[in-house]
Design a protein around this motif. Structure first.
Motif, PDB file in Angstrom:
ATOM      1  N   LYS A   1       0.826  -1.203   0.000  1.00 45.29           N
ATOM      2  CA  LYS A   1       0.000   0.000   0.000  1.00 45.29           C
ATOM      3  C   LYS A   1       0.859   1.252   0.000  1.00 45.29           C
ATOM      4  O   LYS A   1       0.501   2.263  -0.618  1.00 45.29           O
TER       5      LYS A   1
ATOM      6  N   TYR B   1      -7.108   1.542  -6.369  1.00 44.87           N
ATOM      7  CA  TYR B   1      -6.503   2.513  -5.461  1.00 44.87           C
ATOM      8  C   TYR B   1      -6.655   3.933  -5.993  1.00 44.87           C
ATOM      9  O   TYR B   1      -7.024   4.856  -5.262  1.00 44.87           O
TER      10      TYR B   1
ATOM     11  N   ASN C   1      -9.987  -3.636   2.077  1.00 46.52           N
ATOM     12  CA  ASN C   1      -8.566  -3.940   1.896  1.00 46.52           C
ATOM     13  C   ASN C   1      -8.160  -5.063   2.836  1.00 46.52           C
ATOM     14  O   ASN C   1      -8.781  -6.114   2.858  1.00 46.52           O
TER      15      ASN C   1
END
Length: 411
Positions: free
Chosen positions: A12, A46, A317
């Motif tokens: 991430k 994202y 997530n």
């Protein structure tokens, strides 16, 4: 290669870095070359979740909600419905989208031919297109040098590698390679710029780039990594811990916001900005105060509403991993087996308990409801107050995960 793809798909912090650098440069139509189908889908999700409409493009993508067939993806990019296409080896050659103004290398390649084919996707001329921005995240210095050398005047051999400082680029071209670590403190010393001045300069740079006053989240996401590291180490410099006061010091607040800053509502915003957070548990509880539909702050929320927001937050997530006990690694299947009763027990014993004790000026808990201080009722429907609370909670959630990933990298 499989290990590389997994690393790309799970990082991430890397996705955030890519997003930050993308936002530094104006772009209407961009293409990113990814390591795998999962990587392309992750990047599309994202970017889309962060306000940049994007799509993944690869073969056999019908079951992926973030993927489009190639023809449809190109059409939506050209119509402005999408701004970035993340692809896996589908645009190397044979496809021209003349209006692409940014190319992002998100995977390494050992082939200079493929490298140049991918670069070539952005080199087509188009009316109104003044430049191409190339963002290279792959660390493939030799390919980067080669590309610059091929653009250089007087380089006779295609495989000639020349020093960056020897390059003579055609008119209208420039390079900005981030290939070396710079001694930041020496740089600050030489320029005689204090850290506080650096923060202000960075604020104005970002403001000019995004063409509006940056929120905490926008300031954080677009800030140079080196400065961000300093701010997170030195809390006295941290503008995020009292962003209203920081903006006021720059003359950036309007009259309504100045009133807000000097009121109980301002103290509440500061409370959320600074509340201790070794885990992320307080954030979903605070999110339950935000009524998105009516754009108001709820003065009280029931256990049911907190539970609903809690489960929604930890289902996204890999947030559910934060529910692991010390020394354990909770799997997704184990997370799904946690009962509502167990979730509620954790909500009451941890975030609600700590909010009502450490932040007792603003929070109390009665009859299965988390209740805000009645003095905030005058601001409940204030749209500016609503936006500030929403932005602060979203920012603190993102900062938590960023800091956690940074710590992971250092361990």
């Amino acid at each position: 290669m499989e290990d590389l793809e997994k690393a790309y798909e799970s990082s991430k912090s890397r996705s955030l870095s890519i997003l930050k650098h993308y936002r530094k440069y104006p772009s209407k139509q961009a293409i990113g070359f990814c390591a795998s189908k999962a990587h392309a889908s992750l990047m599309a999700r994202y970017f889309t979740d962060n306000g940049i409409p994007s799509a993944a493009v690869y073969s056999s993508s019908s079951k992926d909600p973030y993927a489009l067939e190639r023809a449809e993806a190109i059409s939506q990019l050209q119509e402005g419905k999408k701004r970035v296409l993340f692809t896996v080896d589908m645009f190397n050659e044979g496809v021209d989208i003349e209006t692409i103004d940014m190319v992002m290398f998100l995977r390494p390649t050992e082939s200079s031919t493929i490298f140049l084919q991918q670069l070539g996707r952005g080199l087509r001329l188009s009316k109104g297109k003044k430049y191409l921005t190339l963002l290279d995240f792959i660390g493939n210095y030799e390919k980067a040098f080669l590309s610059a050398a091929l653009l250089s005047k007087g380089v006779k051999k295609a495989n000639s590698l020349v020093s960056i400082h020897q390059l003579s680029l055609p008119e209208g071209c420039l390079y900005d390679f981030d290939l070396e670590l710079i001694d930041l403190f020496e740089k600050i010393k030489k320029s005689k710029r204090t850290k506080s001045e650096w923060i202000k300069d960075e604020y104005y740079r970002i403001r000019q780039t995004i063409e509006h006053r940056p929120s905490q989240r926008e300031f954080f996401e677009n800030m140079e990594d080196e400065l961000l590291d300093i701010i997170l180490r030195e809390s006295s410099l941290n503008p995020f811990q009292n962003y209203l006061a920081f903006l006021n010091g720059l003359g950036e607040l309007n009259e309504e916001e100045k009133i807000l800053m000097n009121s109980m509502a301002g103290k509440f915003i500061y409370c959320i900005e600074t509340t201790a957070m070794s885990r992320v548990y307080k954030m979903p509880v605070l999110m339950s105060l935000i009524d998105q539909e009516h754009q108001v702050i709820r003065m009280e929320v029931s256990d049911k509403k907190m539970l609903e927001q809690w489960k929604s937050f930890f289902s996204k997530n890999e947030n559910w991993k934060d529910l692991s006990k010390k020394g354990q690694n909770l799997s997704f299947q184990e997370y799904k087996q946690i009962t509502d009763r167990a979730h509620l027990q954790k909500i009451r014993s941890q975030p609600v308990h700590f909010l009502t004790h450490s932040e007792a000026e603003f929070f109390s808990y009665e009859d299965h409801h988390l209740i805000l201080n009645p003095s905030l009722r005058d601001f409940q429907s204030n749209l500016i107050f609503f936006e500030w609370i929403k932005n602060v909670v979203e920012f603190r959630s993102e900062l938590y995960y960023f800091s956690r990933f940074q710590k992971k990298l250092l361990d």
